[in-house]
Design a protein around this motif. Structure first.
Motif, PDB file in Angstrom:
ATOM      1  N   LEU A   1       4.788  -9.164   5.402  1.00 54.91           N
ATOM      2  CA  LEU A   1       4.821  -7.560   5.332  1.00 54.91           C
ATOM      3  C   LEU A   1       5.015  -6.946   4.035  1.00 54.91           C
ATOM      4  O   LEU A   1       5.077  -7.778   3.182  1.00 54.91           O
ATOM      5  N   VAL A   2       4.876  -5.559   4.012  1.00 56.70           N
ATOM      6  CA  VAL A   2       5.058  -5.079   2.700  1.00 56.70           C
ATOM      7  C   VAL A   2       6.140  -3.900   2.827  1.00 56.70           C
ATOM      8  O   VAL A   2       6.373  -3.554   4.113  1.00 56.70           O
TER       9      VAL A   2
ATOM     10  N   ARG B   1       0.869  -1.162   0.019  1.00 52.88           N
ATOM     11  CA  ARG B   1      -0.110   0.003   0.139  1.00 52.88           C
ATOM     12  C   ARG B   1       0.978   1.250   0.106  1.00 52.88           C
ATOM     13  O   ARG B   1       1.947   1.231   0.626  1.00 52.88           O
TER      14      ARG B   1
ATOM     15  N   SER C   1      12.782  -3.263   2.913  1.00 55.87           N
ATOM     16  CA  SER C   1      13.021  -2.154   2.250  1.00 55.87           C
ATOM     17  C   SER C   1      14.407  -1.574   2.187  1.00 55.87           C
ATOM     18  O   SER C   1      14.807  -1.048   0.866  1.00 55.87           O
TER      19      SER C   1
HETATM   20  N1  LIG Z   1      11.748  -4.316   8.170  1.00 52.94           N
HETATM   21  C1  LIG Z   1      10.693  -4.052   7.160  1.00 52.94           C
HETATM   22  C2  LIG Z   1       9.466  -3.858   7.873  1.00 52.94           C
HETATM   23  C3  LIG Z   1       8.065  -4.190   6.971  1.00 52.94           C
HETATM   24  C4  LIG Z   1       6.976  -3.629   7.589  1.00 52.94           C
HETATM   25  O1  LIG Z   1       6.939  -3.442   8.985  1.00 52.94           O
HETATM   26  N2  LIG Z   1       6.047  -3.205   6.975  1.00 52.94           N
HETATM   27  C5  LIG Z   1       4.773  -2.747   7.624  1.00 52.94           C
HETATM   28  C6  LIG Z   1       4.185  -1.436   6.749  1.00 52.94           C
HETATM   29  S1  LIG Z   1       5.375  -0.134   7.117  1.00 52.94           S
HETATM   30  C7  LIG Z   1       3.578  -3.773   7.406  1.00 52.94           C
HETATM   31  O2  LIG Z   1       3.845  -4.792   6.419  1.00 52.94           O
HETATM   32  N3  LIG Z   1       2.536  -3.708   7.795  1.00 52.94           N
HETATM   33  C8  LIG Z   1       1.189  -4.719   8.062  1.00 52.94           C
HETATM   34  C9  LIG Z   1       0.454  -4.309   6.600  1.00 52.94           C
HETATM   35  O3  LIG Z   1       0.569  -3.309   6.103  1.00 52.94           O
HETATM   36  O4  LIG Z   1      -0.407  -5.089   6.469  1.00 52.94           O
HETATM   37  C10 LIG Z   1      10.997  -3.269   6.016  1.00 52.94           C
HETATM   38  O5  LIG Z   1      11.611  -2.386   6.069  1.00 52.94           O
HETATM   39  O6  LIG Z   1      10.557  -3.742   4.856  1.00 52.94           O
END
Ligand SMILES: N[C@@H](CCC(=O)N[C@@H](CS)C(=O)NCC(=O)O)C(=O)O
Length: 205
Positions: free
Chosen positions: A51-52, A6, A65
Motif C-alpha cells: 500500500l501507499v 500517488r 501514514s
Molecule cells: N493504514 C494505511 C493504509 C494505506 C492505504 O490503504 N493506502 C491506500 C491509498 S489511501 C492504497 O495503497 N491503496 C492501493 C493503491 O493506491 O494502489 C496507512 O495509513 O498508510
C-alpha cells in the motif's frame, strides 16, 4: 527523503501535509492506483502491505501514514507536532489511534459506496448505517473540541493532520453534513493551513 505514493491517495496527502507543516520536503514518486508498482518484490520489501505511502529516509523505511507523521515530527528532535513529552505524545496518539480505528472504517465504507462502486453495485442501507456510525464518531470529536481554537492547544499536531484529512473527506462526500458546529469550525481552521490547501483539498474526497 523520498515518499512513494500517488498524490491523490488520502494517506499520501496526509504525509505531504505533515511534511509541509514541518517545513520538510521529500521527493515524491508515483506508486499505487493507476501507476501500480506496489506488488513488486522490491516494493513489498519496503512495505509488506503493498500500500501507499512509504517514506524512505536514508536507511530508514517507514510505512503507515500515522507512523510516518510521528517519524517526521521526531526526526529532528521533539516537536510540538508529535509531542515533546509522554503526556503530549499520549494526547496526540489517542486521536491518531481513534482516527484509524474508529472514524476511518465507517468513513471508508461511505467513500467506497459513493465513489468507488458503480451505482448499480451500491448498497444504500450499508451506506446509511456507515454514515450513522460516522456521525456517532464525529459527535465524540465534537464534544472534545474547545468551542473555538485548536484541538490540543497547539497550532497543528500530527493528530490534527490525521483528523483533518478525514474531515476533508467527510465534507467533500456528504451533501448534508450533520456534524456539529465545533467540528465544522475545526475543519475550517485546518482547511486554512497552506499545506492543507496545497496537498489535501485537491478536488477529490
Ligand atoms: N493504514 C494505511 C493504509 C494505506 C492505504 O490503504 N493506502 C491506500 C491509498 S489511501 C492504497 O495503497 N491503496 C492501493 C493503491 O493506491 O494502489 C496507512 O495509513 O498508510
Amino acid at each position: 527523503m523520498k515518499l512513494l505514493g500517488r498524490a491523490d491517495s488520502l494517506n499520501v496527502r496526509k504525509a505531504l501535509w505533515g511534511l509541509a507543516e514541518l517545513g520538510l520536503t521529500a521527493e515524491r514518486e508515483d506508486r499505487g492506483g493507476p501507476f501500480g508498482g506496489t506488488d513488486t518484490e522490491d516494493y513489498l520489501s519496503l512495505n509488506p502491505n503493498g500500500l501507499v505511502p512509504t517514506l524512505i529516509d536514508g536507511e530508514t523505511v517507514v510505512w503507515e501514514s500515522n507512523t510516518i507523521l510521528r517519524y517526521l515530527g521526531e526526526r529532528s528532535g521533539p516537536t510540538v507536532f508529535s509531542g515533546r513529552d509522554p503526556a503530549e505524545r499520549a494526547a496526540i496518539g489517542e486521536w491518531m489511534d481513534w482516527q484509524l480505528g474508529a472514524l476511518n472504517p465507517p468513513l471508508q465504507t461511505v467513500f467506497i459506496q459513493l465513489v468507488r462502486l458503480n451505482e448499480d453495485r451500491r448498497d444504500a442501507a450499508r451506506t446509511a448505517a456507515a454514515l450513522d456510525d460516522v456521525h456517532k464518531q464525529l459527535a465524540v470529536l465534537g464534544r472534545s473540541l474547545p468551542s473555538d481554537g485548536p484541538l490540543l492547544g497547539a497550532d497543528v499536531t500530527a493528530a490534527d493532520v490525521a483528523l483533518g484529512v478525514m474531515l476533508h473527506r467527510y465534507y467533500a462526500l456528504v451533501a448534508e453534513p450533520k456534524a456539529d458546529d465545533r467540528v465544522a469550525r475545526y475543519h475550517a481552521r485546518l482547511a486554512g493551513r497552506p499545506g492543507f490547501a496545497a496537498h489535501v483539498a485537491i478536488g477529490k474526497p
